[in-house]
Structure formats: structure tokens, C-alpha cells
Write a protein that holds these residues in place. Sequence first.
Motif, short mmCIF file in Angstrom:
data_model
loop_
_atom_site.label_atom_id
_atom_site.label_comp_id
_atom_site.label_asym_id
_atom_site.label_seq_id
_atom_site.Cartn_x
_atom_site.Cartn_y
_atom_site.Cartn_z
N GLU A 78 89.24 -36.63 -0.63
CA GLU A 78 89.75 -36.01 -1.84
C GLU A 78 89.68 -37.02 -2.99
O GLU A 78 90.09 -38.17 -2.82
N ASP A 79 89.17 -36.60 -4.11
CA ASP A 79 89.06 -37.47 -5.29
C ASP A 79 88.34 -38.78 -4.96
O ASP A 79 88.77 -39.86 -5.36
N ASN A 80 87.27 -38.67 -4.17
CA ASN A 80 86.44 -39.82 -3.81
C ASN A 80 87.17 -40.84 -2.93
O ASN A 80 86.81 -42.03 -2.90
N VAL A 81 88.22 -40.40 -2.22
CA VAL A 81 89.00 -41.28 -1.36
C VAL A 81 89.27 -40.58 -0.03
O VAL A 81 89.60 -39.40 0.00
N LEU A 82 89.13 -41.32 1.08
CA LEU A 82 89.54 -40.80 2.39
C LEU A 82 91.05 -41.02 2.53
O LEU A 82 91.53 -42.15 2.40
N LEU A 114 98.85 -50.44 9.69
CA LEU A 114 97.95 -51.50 9.25
C LEU A 114 98.55 -52.21 8.05
O LEU A 114 99.17 -51.57 7.20
N PRO A 115 98.37 -53.52 7.99
CA PRO A 115 98.82 -54.23 6.78
C PRO A 115 98.02 -53.79 5.56
O PRO A 115 96.87 -53.36 5.68
N GLU A 116 98.62 -53.89 4.38
CA GLU A 116 97.92 -53.56 3.13
C GLU A 116 96.63 -54.35 3.01
O GLU A 116 96.56 -55.51 3.43
N LYS A 117 95.62 -53.72 2.47
CA LYS A 117 94.30 -54.30 2.20
C LYS A 117 93.54 -54.72 3.45
O LYS A 117 92.63 -55.53 3.40
N THR A 118 93.91 -54.14 4.61
CA THR A 118 93.16 -54.38 5.83
C THR A 118 91.79 -53.74 5.69
O THR A 118 91.68 -52.58 5.30
N GLU A 119 90.75 -54.49 5.98
CA GLU A 119 89.40 -53.93 5.94
C GLU A 119 89.12 -53.22 7.25
O GLU A 119 89.42 -53.75 8.33
N VAL A 120 88.58 -52.01 7.18
CA VAL A 120 88.28 -51.23 8.38
C VAL A 120 86.83 -50.76 8.32
O VAL A 120 86.21 -50.75 7.26
N ARG A 121 86.31 -50.36 9.45
CA ARG A 121 84.97 -49.76 9.53
C ARG A 121 85.17 -48.29 9.86
O ARG A 121 85.90 -47.94 10.78
N ILE A 122 84.49 -47.43 9.12
CA ILE A 122 84.64 -45.99 9.30
C ILE A 122 83.29 -45.40 9.71
O ILE A 122 82.27 -45.70 9.09
N THR A 123 83.30 -44.58 10.75
CA THR A 123 82.11 -43.87 11.17
C THR A 123 82.35 -42.39 10.95
O THR A 123 83.32 -41.84 11.46
N ILE A 124 81.46 -41.76 10.20
CA ILE A 124 81.58 -40.33 9.95
C ILE A 124 80.48 -39.62 10.71
O ILE A 124 79.30 -39.92 10.53
N ILE A 184 91.41 -43.65 16.49
CA ILE A 184 90.75 -42.47 15.94
C ILE A 184 91.81 -41.69 15.17
O ILE A 184 92.87 -41.40 15.71
N ILE A 185 91.50 -41.38 13.92
CA ILE A 185 92.45 -40.64 13.09
C ILE A 185 91.72 -39.50 12.39
O ILE A 185 90.49 -39.49 12.32
N LYS A 186 92.47 -38.56 11.87
CA LYS A 186 91.93 -37.52 11.02
C LYS A 186 92.28 -37.87 9.58
O LYS A 186 93.33 -38.44 9.30
N ALA A 187 91.36 -37.52 8.67
CA ALA A 187 91.58 -37.78 7.26
C ALA A 187 90.93 -36.68 6.45
O ALA A 187 90.08 -35.95 6.96
N VAL A 188 91.33 -36.56 5.20
CA VAL A 188 90.68 -35.64 4.28
C VAL A 188 90.02 -36.47 3.18
O VAL A 188 90.51 -37.54 2.83
#
Length: 64
Positions: A8-12, A20-30, A2-6
Amino acid sequence: MIIKAVYEDNVLKPLEKLDLPEKTEVRITIKGSFSKLLDELGELEAKVDIDKVLEDMRIRNYYE
């Protein structure tokens, strides 16, 4: 994880470095329905009575 993010500019953007390695696919629940509650209460400590918090939530209008 679980992390916090903002958002901004259409990007979390995470507020902390992710291991995490670059280009790791993740699932996000908002979960926006609790955003007002979290803004008001901030980080809950273990000493908070969760039953009291839930009772207060039912009384207030957090589910707009």
C-alpha cells in the motif's frame, strides 16, 4: 520467518507485529506465480493431499 503483508502506498505493511529491532534489514521474496492458487485455496490444512493440489495446478493456468 514467513509473514503476510499488504502492499500500500509503495510500502509493504506486515499484517502482524514483527519482533525485529528498528531499521533491521531483511530480505523479501515475492512469489507471485502462486498468488491465484493461494487466493483460491486459502490456508492449506495438513489433511490436504499435496499431490492432488499439484496435479490441479498443472491443469489450471497459474503461471501467466
